[in-house]
Design an enzyme around this catalytic site. Sequence first.
Site, short mmCIF file in Angstrom:
data_model
loop_
_atom_site.label_atom_id
_atom_site.label_comp_id
_atom_site.label_asym_id
_atom_site.label_seq_id
_atom_site.Cartn_x
_atom_site.Cartn_y
_atom_site.Cartn_z
N HIS A 125 0.03 -8.98 14.34
CA HIS A 125 0.95 -8.81 13.22
C HIS A 125 2.39 -9.07 13.58
CE1 HIS A 125 -2.49 -6.57 11.53
NE2 HIS A 125 -2.09 -7.21 10.47
N ASP A 135 -4.77 -1.26 6.25
CA ASP A 135 -6.11 -1.69 5.85
C ASP A 135 -6.99 -0.47 5.60
OD1 ASP A 135 -6.78 -4.87 7.52
OD2 ASP A 135 -4.90 -4.05 6.79
N SER A 152 -2.91 -11.78 5.03
CA SER A 152 -2.97 -13.21 5.32
C SER A 152 -2.22 -13.47 6.61
CB SER A 152 -2.31 -14.00 4.19
OG SER A 152 -2.96 -13.76 2.98
N GLY A 153 -2.39 -14.66 7.14
CA GLY A 153 -1.63 -15.02 8.35
C GLY A 153 -2.44 -14.90 9.61
N HIS A 154 -3.72 -14.48 9.48
CA HIS A 154 -4.58 -14.39 10.66
C HIS A 154 -5.71 -15.38 10.44
CE1 HIS A 154 -2.18 -10.95 11.08
NE2 HIS A 154 -2.74 -10.32 10.07
#
Lengths: 213, 330
Positions: free
Chosen positions: B218, B109, B54-56
């Site tokens: 990131h 990932d 998350s966060g993108h």
Amino acid sequence: MERLDVQQLAHLLTAVADAICANRDFLCEEDGKIGDGDHGFTMYSGFDALRSALAQPDFPTANALFAAAGQTLMNNMGGASGIVFSSLFSGGAKALPPDTRELDLAAIASFFEAGQAAIMKRGKAAPGDKTMLDALYPAVDSLRQSADRAATLSEAFAAAATAAEQGATATRDMIARHGRAKSLGERALGHRDPGAVSVQILFAAIRDWIALQ
Amino acid sequence: MKKILNNPAHLVPEALDGLVASHPRLLRRVEGVTGIVRRNPVPDKVALIAGGGSGHEPLFAGFIGDGLLDGVCSGSYFTSPTPECILKTIQAVDSGRGVFYPILNYAGDVMNFDVATEMAEELGIQVSFLYIADDVASAPPERAGDRRGIAGALLLAKILGAAAREGADHAALAEIGAKVNDGLRSMGIALTAGTIPSAGKPTFELPADQMEFGMGIHGEPGIQRVPLQPADQIVTAMMERILADRPYKQGDRVCLLVNNLGATTYSELMVAAGKAISILDAAGIAIHHVEAGTYCTSSDMSGLSLSLLRLDDQLERLYDAPAWSPAYKR
């Protein structure tokens, strides 16, 4: 105490989990130097879930204990660390003879060797790439040498913890070839790999737990 | 750090729940994990999922919909999702022709999807994938396979989404995806670092007069820290690097993506877009479409990324195919 039964192994793992969790903020700080600063949170998520899982009543075998440890870490971490640290335990568990109920030093060395092999296979990294392997590899090698000399568990883990620490320190002078820092080139120099620091903490925790028994 | 949150530890599930509640006929949560999928699996097509930390934002969760993704598995902030999360999302979208997924090229990932792929195959689900590695700053061309995946992922998802909706099978999706990747290059710059909410402070410190070139999404530091420059200089430096990388040539037809990395204003994006467009014009490169906005952030980083996608007739047709999702429409 030269053999650890399943209950002792569970207590040992809990001590490891406690140590990792206690170092959450420190590990985030280390990770902030060359990564995104959340390694401590990821490790905490996994190892906090692990100590909860270990609080329940007995696992029948070491196989079940370590398989559950690997599964718990994998399901609660995410990230590269989740796969790498869970593989240490899952990989080690798979290599145990069926129905293992206690481990001596030689068996512990074999356990870590198998876990390490699983990590290297999954992550495709090798020592020198500035990863947790740079602390794990010397520690595991040290354990095997101790086992060959019939050292005590206490001596073996004192030596392994030192080897892990030296390995983690050595990552300072490495350029990363895997993971988050690999695009930093020389900017990664001068900072330790946070995964290697986690491994250092892990082996120090085992050494300290054994010393208290 | 001031954020609109309840407990930071619950940010991801609460945000997903809010998104689902906003589009209840389109979306539902995958039970037990931080994944969301289309309410009903779409028959007769290979399902598409994507995932990552998350966060993108709004990548990828905002891109579920017609002609785009069928499901998304979200990890914690900046952290790859677990194999369990990925697998349950795979199972929730499969309508019988299996599942295809682009994977952002990060160790986490790659490894988590790797494990999930094995699990899915053991269950008899046909799965296939490719990596997105569009960030030119993260490795030189001779190590292009080491590059990070960044905002170009939106363009890949758009094209794969259109192809899958038309009935493309796994092999066709792989081929089209490879063609997209071959012509896709991106790069980012940052003026301030983003903040991971549970950490409460920026992931790195940038002095007020400095900027970062070539960081990823990131929160890791970039490859070069330089004094803050005017927009024209920044964009020129970025475009030089991107254009030279493929390389893009006179006569090429491209899409341009000008992506806000979190805290940059629309005006700033437009200033940058204008300069990028003039550079492309001067290079004799035709611009088919410009997409500018907030698509793939690094939390609340001030900064932007530029992506170019080289088109041929097939890719142009797929790119132009109508699509609808909460966060991206064509």
